[in-house]
Scaffold this active site. Structure first.
Site, PDB file in Angstrom:
ATOM      1  N   LYS A  13       1.056  -1.008   0.383  1.00  0.00           N
ATOM      2  CA  LYS A  13      -0.192  -0.244  -0.157  1.00  0.00           C
ATOM      3  C   LYS A  13       0.952   1.368   0.027  1.00  0.00           C
ATOM      4  CE  LYS A  13      -3.107  -2.851   0.569  1.00  0.00           C
ATOM      5  NZ  LYS A  13      -4.610  -3.566  -0.073  1.00  0.00           N
TER       6      LYS A  13
HETATM    7  C1  LIG Z   1      -5.348  -4.016   0.488  1.00  0.00           C
HETATM    8  C2  LIG Z   1      -6.326  -4.476   0.572  1.00  0.00           C
HETATM    9  C3  LIG Z   1      -7.541  -4.906   1.637  1.00  0.00           C
HETATM   10  C4  LIG Z   1      -6.752  -5.736   2.709  1.00  0.00           C
HETATM   11  O1  LIG Z   1      -5.929  -5.045   3.542  1.00  0.00           O
HETATM   12  P1  LIG Z   1      -4.914  -6.228   4.770  1.00  0.00           P
HETATM   13  O2  LIG Z   1      -4.440  -5.104   5.525  1.00  0.00           O
HETATM   14  O3  LIG Z   1      -4.051  -7.264   3.308  1.00  0.00           O
HETATM   15  O4  LIG Z   1      -6.278  -7.193   5.090  1.00  0.00           O
HETATM   16  C5  LIG Z   1      -8.679  -4.430   2.667  1.00  0.00           C
HETATM   17  N1  LIG Z   1      -9.657  -3.570   0.994  1.00  0.00           N
HETATM   18  C6  LIG Z   1      -8.933  -3.683  -0.089  1.00  0.00           C
HETATM   19  C7  LIG Z   1      -9.962  -2.477  -0.921  1.00  0.00           C
HETATM   20  C8  LIG Z   1      -7.534  -3.551  -0.317  1.00  0.00           C
HETATM   21  O5  LIG Z   1      -7.166  -3.352  -1.634  1.00  0.00           O
END
Ligand SMILES: *Cc1c(COP(=O)(O)O)cnc(C)c1O
Length: 372
Positions: free
Chosen positions: A184
């Site tokens: 992210k």
């Molecule tokens: C990455 C992501 C998540 C989940 O996050 P994690 O920290 O990997 O559990 C949820 N929603 C979206 C749209 C994502 O891209």
């Protein structure tokens, strides 16, 4: 080190490491203390919210938030099909019914008219998910939902620093959720957060993520909770990264501009929209959708890229087609052609913050050959 070019690699700087070291040296290892609050406050400020509740990942953020809304059988939740499973898990666990909407073929975000048309008197929640660097066109949905008293939440896991009509994503609706997973824009390795202005909701979530101790008596429990705490040193990493958010987004933008230039003459792929009336793409990933006239799916190209030492990822596989729906008596779903098309022909290519010019050139050249 291998010469494989990963699809996304976090950039952890010396400043990041120094700050984490400082926090650990001071003895803040657990999920408590000033460095947890510091990150929660900084994220809240970024998104103009009053409260941040850090949790162990973005999925957990969605799950406790949705849990707190007390959904049950007969209740309906509207969400896009073209998103990650994290948006769906707690809906299914609660016994509520997911109502999947299709995506717009250009923005790859949920279709606003379909959201509004899917509202019934059983609708108890609408989940807006910003996809791959562009936000949902939220205003029309927020307006209808407010008139009808339906809570709206924003999954902003991919939207750190993204704006909608000039306002930060993560600032809309009842609450928003973030992820700080390694790929992210802001990463703590693993981590997540719920942001809200609702004091009671914030307190409830703080309790739920921390075993729901009775406020007057620790180790006494009236409510069933979880341990979803994020550690202080993860929060420190997040705080340190937030300082660099602008430069992180600038780098993503430079990578995207390079790829746009490299691929814009090919009619065999659809590139991400640069902007819409309400937002400018901040390119969390650089996605491409292959032309169905020329390709069976994105699988072949991804396989070839892998053999050439270049990482890629397929787009989300639509939720309304997931085999697990069968276990909940939900296998019968109407076709959602755009979500299915994106899932089949879409993939994204390396845009990690540490990618070199040489690597970018290599990716552009190899991808160019495969799609020409
Ligand atoms: C990455 C992501 C998540 C989940 O996050 P994690 O920290 O990997 O559990 C949820 N929603 C979206 C749209 C994502 O891209």
């Amino acid at each position: 080190m291998s010469s494989f070019i990963p699809v996304s690699e976090p950039l952890i700087t010396l400043d990041d490491i120094n700050y984490v070291q400082k926090v650990l040296t001071e003895g803040w290892a657990s999920g408590e203390g000033p460095y947890v609050s510091e990150f929660e406050d900084k994220m809240s400020k970024l998104c103009k919210r009053t409260q941040g509740i850090s949790v162990s990942n973005g999925t957990a953020a969605l799950e406790i938030l949705i849990h707190s809304l007390n959904l049950g059988p007969g209740d309906e939740v509207i969400l896009p099909s073209f998103t990650i499973i994290s948006c769906l898990t707690q809906i299914l666990r609660s016994g509520a019914t997911p109502i999947f909407v299709d995506s717009d073929a250009q923005t790859w975000n949920m279709d606003v008219d379909e959201v509004v048309n899917s509202i019934t008197e059983r609708t108890k929640l609408i989940i807006l998910v910003h996809i791959y660097g562009l936000p949902v066109d939220m205003d029309p949905i927020l307006k209808v939902a407010e008139d009808l008293g339906i809570p709206v939440i924003e999954d902003a896991a991919e939207a750190h620093g993204l704006t909608y009509k000039g306002e930060p994503c993560g600032s809309f609706g009842l609450a928003s959720t973030f992820s700080f997973f390694a790929n992210k824009n802001i990463t703590t390795g693993e981590g997540g957060m719920v942001l809200t202005n609702d004091l009671a909701l914030g307190q409830q979530l703080k309790s739920l993520k921390n075993l729901a101790h009775h406020p007057a008596q620790r180790f006494s429990h009236e409510v069933l909770g979880w341990n979803l705490r994020m550690t202080a040193y993860q929060c420190a990493l997040g705080t340190s990264q937030l300082v660099r958010l602008d430069s992180i987004l600038k780098k993503r933008n430079e990578i995207a501009r390079f790829y746009r230039e490299a691929f814009e003459t090919f009619d065999s792929v659809q590139l991400p929209l640069e902007k819409t009336e309400y937002a400018v793409n901040n390119y969390w990933v650089f996605g491409m959708v292959l032309s169905p006239d020329k390709f069976e799916s994105s699988k072949g190209i991804q396989q070839s890229l892998n053999e050439l030492g270049i990482g890629s990822r397929p787009f989300f596989q639509p939720l309304h087609k997931q085999p697990l729906l069968g276990h909940f008596g939900l296998s019968k779903q109407r076709p959602l052609p755009n979500s299915e098309y994106l899932g089949r022909y879409g993939f994204y290519i390396p845009n990690g913050l540490g990618i070199s010019d040489y690597q970018l050139n290599t990716v552009a050249e190899k991808v160019g050959k495969l799609i020409s």
